[in-house]
Design an enzyme around this catalytic site. Structure first.
Site, mmCIF file in Angstrom:
data_model
loop_
_atom_site.group_PDB
_atom_site.id
_atom_site.type_symbol
_atom_site.label_atom_id
_atom_site.label_comp_id
_atom_site.label_asym_id
_atom_site.label_seq_id
_atom_site.Cartn_x
_atom_site.Cartn_y
_atom_site.Cartn_z
ATOM 1 N N SER A 1 45.638 10.679 11.077
ATOM 2 C CA SER A 1 45.747 10.124 12.298
ATOM 3 C C SER A 1 46.513 10.931 13.234
ATOM 4 O O SER A 1 45.966 12.462 13.096
ATOM 5 C CB SER A 1 46.078 8.721 12.715
ATOM 6 O OG SER A 1 45.588 8.190 14.078
ATOM 7 N N ASP B 1 39.741 6.341 11.205
ATOM 8 C CA ASP B 1 41.295 6.536 11.051
ATOM 9 C C ASP B 1 41.820 6.508 9.752
ATOM 10 O O ASP B 1 41.722 5.737 8.923
ATOM 11 C CB ASP B 1 42.071 5.717 12.065
ATOM 12 C CG ASP B 1 43.263 5.788 12.266
ATOM 13 O OD1 ASP B 1 44.193 6.453 11.494
ATOM 14 O OD2 ASP B 1 43.634 5.813 13.530
#
Length: 257
Positions: free
Chosen positions: A43, A155
């Site tokens: 991320s 993610d």
């Protein structure tokens, strides 16, 4: 016999805007002469890691952070796979770094993503950099996933927030992990606040990297912002302070006092 050189891996966790704390950590390690041999990021960690591994200096990365606004990264879309899209982030990365590939980076780097069909962690280390970083940052349900190589990727923090085992496979002997998803109990937020606290705990422990790292750097970010890009200076300093606290341990472990 001379002591064996330990190859150092740096694991950069997710945490949206809190990712600017990673820049403070990198600044301290660089000034101390700690050579980073491998980087893996999930991320926000993948975003900062991409800039650093491209060879961009700390001051340049700080300059990028100071001028960044959400309009450079995100736009609303028809809510089919998500409410927002990070396609602007992908274009912005190309503008900043060029349309480079992982093979062009100065330091070996893995952008960690999650295969949303299988739930498995997918570490991308080859091909174009920008779409891989975009995928690593795309929170499912909020941001549209990235369709890449027949997979639907989102993610990386969902499955492996602090990628340590990936760094071991890349060749790291000693892994420094930077945790920026510090949970905070939000009793004043009622049910929503308690739910957010539980989510923080789940993400922070995803993948088990928090226990597997040789050195864990945890900036004092509990209750801090996830979304205010304007707080980059404060976040940078918190990362710097946390790294300075652990620096003697790192130097001792690496024999580089």
């Amino acid at each position: 016999m001379a002591p064996q050189y330990k190859r150092v891996g740096l694991s950069l966790g997710g945490g949206v805007v809190r990712g600017w704390a990673h820049i403070g950590v990198l600044s301290v390690l660089e000034k101390a002469g700690i050579q980073i041999d491998f980087v893996a990021g999930s991320s926000a960690g993948s975003l900062v890691g991409a800039f650093y591994c491209s060879g961009m200096g700390i001051q340049q990365i700080e300059s990028v952070a100071s001028g960044l606004r959400w309009r450079h990264l995100v736009r609303p879309v028809w809510p089919k796979e998500g409410l927002l899209s990070f396609d602007r982030m992908e274009k912005w990365l190309v503008e900043c770094l060029g349309d480079i590939r992982f093979e062009d980076l100065k330091i070996p780097f893995a952008a960690v993503t999650t295969d949303l069909a299988t739930g498995k962690t997918v570490a991308i280390t080859t091909g174009r950099l920008a779409p891989a970083v975009r995928a690593s940052c795309s929170v499912p349900g909020i941001l549209t996933p990235v369709h890449l190589d027949g997979m639907i990727l989102g993610d990386g923090s969902i499955s492996d927030d602090l990628p340590v085992s990936i760094l071991r496979r890349m060749g790291a002997d000693y892994v420094i992990a930077v945790d920026i998803f510090t949970p905070s109990l939000r009793t004043r937020g009622g049910a929503l606040g308690m739910g957010l606290s539980a989510f923080e705990i789940l993400v922070e422990n995803a993948g088990g990297g928090i226990d597997a790292a040789d050195c864990l750097i945890t900036p004092d970010l509990a209750g801090n912002t996830y979304l205010r890009l304007s707080k980059y200076k404060q976040l940078f300093k918190l990362g710097e302070a946390a790294a300075l606290e652990r620096l003697p341990d790192i130097q001792e472990a690496l024999g580089r006092v």
